[in-house]
Design a protein around this motif. Sequence first.
Motif, PDB file in Angstrom:
ATOM      1  N   ARG A  17     -10.398   5.254  -4.074  1.00  0.00           N
ATOM      2  CA  ARG A  17     -11.115   4.195  -4.341  1.00  0.00           C
ATOM      3  C   ARG A  17     -12.294   4.115  -3.710  1.00  0.00           C
ATOM      4  NH1 ARG A  17      -5.916   1.473  -4.094  1.00  0.00           N
ATOM      5  NH2 ARG A  17      -6.565   0.382  -2.294  1.00  0.00           N
ATOM      6  N   GLU A  28     -11.130  -4.014   0.526  1.00  0.00           N
ATOM      7  CA  GLU A  28     -12.162  -2.921   0.093  1.00  0.00           C
ATOM      8  C   GLU A  28     -13.147  -3.522  -0.533  1.00  0.00           C
ATOM      9  OE1 GLU A  28      -9.714  -0.577  -2.205  1.00  0.00           O
ATOM     10  OE2 GLU A  28      -8.659   0.501  -0.470  1.00  0.00           O
ATOM     11  N   LYS A  29     -13.048  -4.433  -1.468  1.00  0.00           N
ATOM     12  CA  LYS A  29     -14.158  -5.176  -2.419  1.00  0.00           C
ATOM     13  C   LYS A  29     -15.144  -5.654  -1.459  1.00  0.00           C
ATOM     14  CE  LYS A  29     -12.347  -5.544  -6.839  1.00  0.00           C
ATOM     15  NZ  LYS A  29     -11.965  -6.478  -7.906  1.00  0.00           N
ATOM     16  N   THR A  76      -4.437   6.101   1.326  1.00  0.00           N
ATOM     17  CA  THR A  76      -4.219   4.997   0.399  1.00  0.00           C
ATOM     18  C   THR A  76      -5.743   4.616  -0.238  1.00  0.00           C
ATOM     19  OG1 THR A  76      -2.379   4.086   1.640  1.00  0.00           O
ATOM     20  CG2 THR A  76      -3.416   2.631  -0.013  1.00  0.00           C
ATOM     21  N   THR A  77      -6.866   4.565   0.678  1.00  0.00           N
ATOM     22  CA  THR A  77      -8.010   4.016   0.191  1.00  0.00           C
ATOM     23  C   THR A  77      -8.922   4.938  -0.317  1.00  0.00           C
ATOM     24  OG1 THR A  77      -7.647   2.577   2.182  1.00  0.00           O
ATOM     25  CG2 THR A  77      -9.843   2.606   1.152  1.00  0.00           C
ATOM     26  N   HIS A  94      -4.199  -7.924   1.404  1.00  0.00           N
ATOM     27  CA  HIS A  94      -4.355  -7.346   0.006  1.00  0.00           C
ATOM     28  C   HIS A  94      -5.332  -6.302   0.225  1.00  0.00           C
ATOM     29  CE1 HIS A  94      -4.100  -6.758  -4.182  1.00  0.00           C
ATOM     30  NE2 HIS A  94      -5.425  -7.271  -4.465  1.00  0.00           N
ATOM     31  N   PRO A 134      -6.999  -3.862  -1.618  1.00  0.00           N
ATOM     32  CA  PRO A 134      -8.014  -3.756  -2.712  1.00  0.00           C
ATOM     33  C   PRO A 134      -8.990  -4.949  -2.507  1.00  0.00           C
ATOM     34  CG  PRO A 134      -5.965  -3.361  -3.774  1.00  0.00           C
ATOM     35  CD  PRO A 134      -5.618  -3.881  -2.328  1.00  0.00           C
ATOM     36  N   GLU A 144       1.774   1.771  -3.754  1.00  0.00           N
ATOM     37  CA  GLU A 144       0.523   2.368  -4.349  1.00  0.00           C
ATOM     38  C   GLU A 144       0.592   3.823  -4.050  1.00  0.00           C
ATOM     39  OE1 GLU A 144      -4.360   1.920  -4.384  1.00  0.00           O
ATOM     40  OE2 GLU A 144      -2.986   0.316  -3.492  1.00  0.00           O
ATOM     41  N   SER A 183       0.921  -1.239  -0.019  1.00  0.00           N
ATOM     42  CA  SER A 183      -0.020  -0.089  -0.033  1.00  0.00           C
ATOM     43  C   SER A 183       0.878   1.377  -0.009  1.00  0.00           C
ATOM     44  CB  SER A 183      -1.114  -0.054   1.250  1.00  0.00           C
ATOM     45  OG  SER A 183      -0.220  -0.036   2.345  1.00  0.00           O
TER      46      SER A 183
END
Length: 310
Positions: A261, A241-242, A257-258, A236, A238, A112, A109
């Motif tokens: 998104r 988040e999903k 970082t988040t 992970h 992402p 990213e 992260s």
Amino acid sequence: MVDDGLWDRVDVAHLAVLRELAEHGSVTAVARATVLSPSAVSQQLKVLQRRLGLVLVERAGRGVRLTDAGRALAGIAASVSTALATAEADWQRYRGGVGGTVRLATFHSAGELLVPGLLDRMAQHPDVVLETFDEDVLQDDFAGLTADYDVVVAHRSDDVVPPRRDGLEVRLLLREPLDVALPLDHPLAGRDRVTPADVIDEDWIVPPPEFPIDRVLTALAAQARSPVRIVRRTTHLPLTEKLVARGHGIALLPRHTTRDRAEGRLALVPLADLRAGRVVEALMRPDRAARRSVQVVLDALVAEAASYAV
């Protein structure tokens, strides 16, 4: 009689090999790090021992280890490497140029968050080649990566004493708050902030134990006086988040970082009554930190991190 002829008998390259052995712990690992064959590494160590008339390395099972004399000389080797790197940096500064290859390791992260902007900034230094690598390890294990990389971006929870990092240069990059990530239709999603008591009974998606976010959850559970109900573990973000967006649990996620998104997918709500965050730092061996090319990368990294500082 005092031995004052060390530098008449020692080759700096041989000292560097000894120092790498102290860092990496095996001849094979030193060979990989120095782009030498294992036999060449062993030969250089033998030459160094013969010239000094001292046993610096001894057998230990199937491998080797440094003797007391070897450890002492490895410490001297580190100082020599730093002095040489400082001299080279001063010379480059005098000549007005900077170049070379810098190896940067980041956890996922942080890469990213920081690497795209860092590469933008490094466009001003075309003669510096920046190589980036992903390394996501337990927070106490980042220091060991400095044996293989010039700069290691590490993180730790901000409510604990930093792990020991003897002999390393440490540069603070930023503190990133951790927010509670909730599905958009969650009853708490519209709150300005939530307390540990508000969220302790939820299903939680968390990283493995000993990662910074997991340590904050431990503090959350202690304050709420109830255990966290863990339904999934993953490093992970992402994926986390999903899963949150689809209602499979809630999580603590790093705000900067988040944030991009999260828009239209999930809610990020600050946590009240508990200091929740992670500290992001750059770790370096002193000799590598002294290199002009590394200084340029570090300055750009600090500037990029400053754009997120709160």
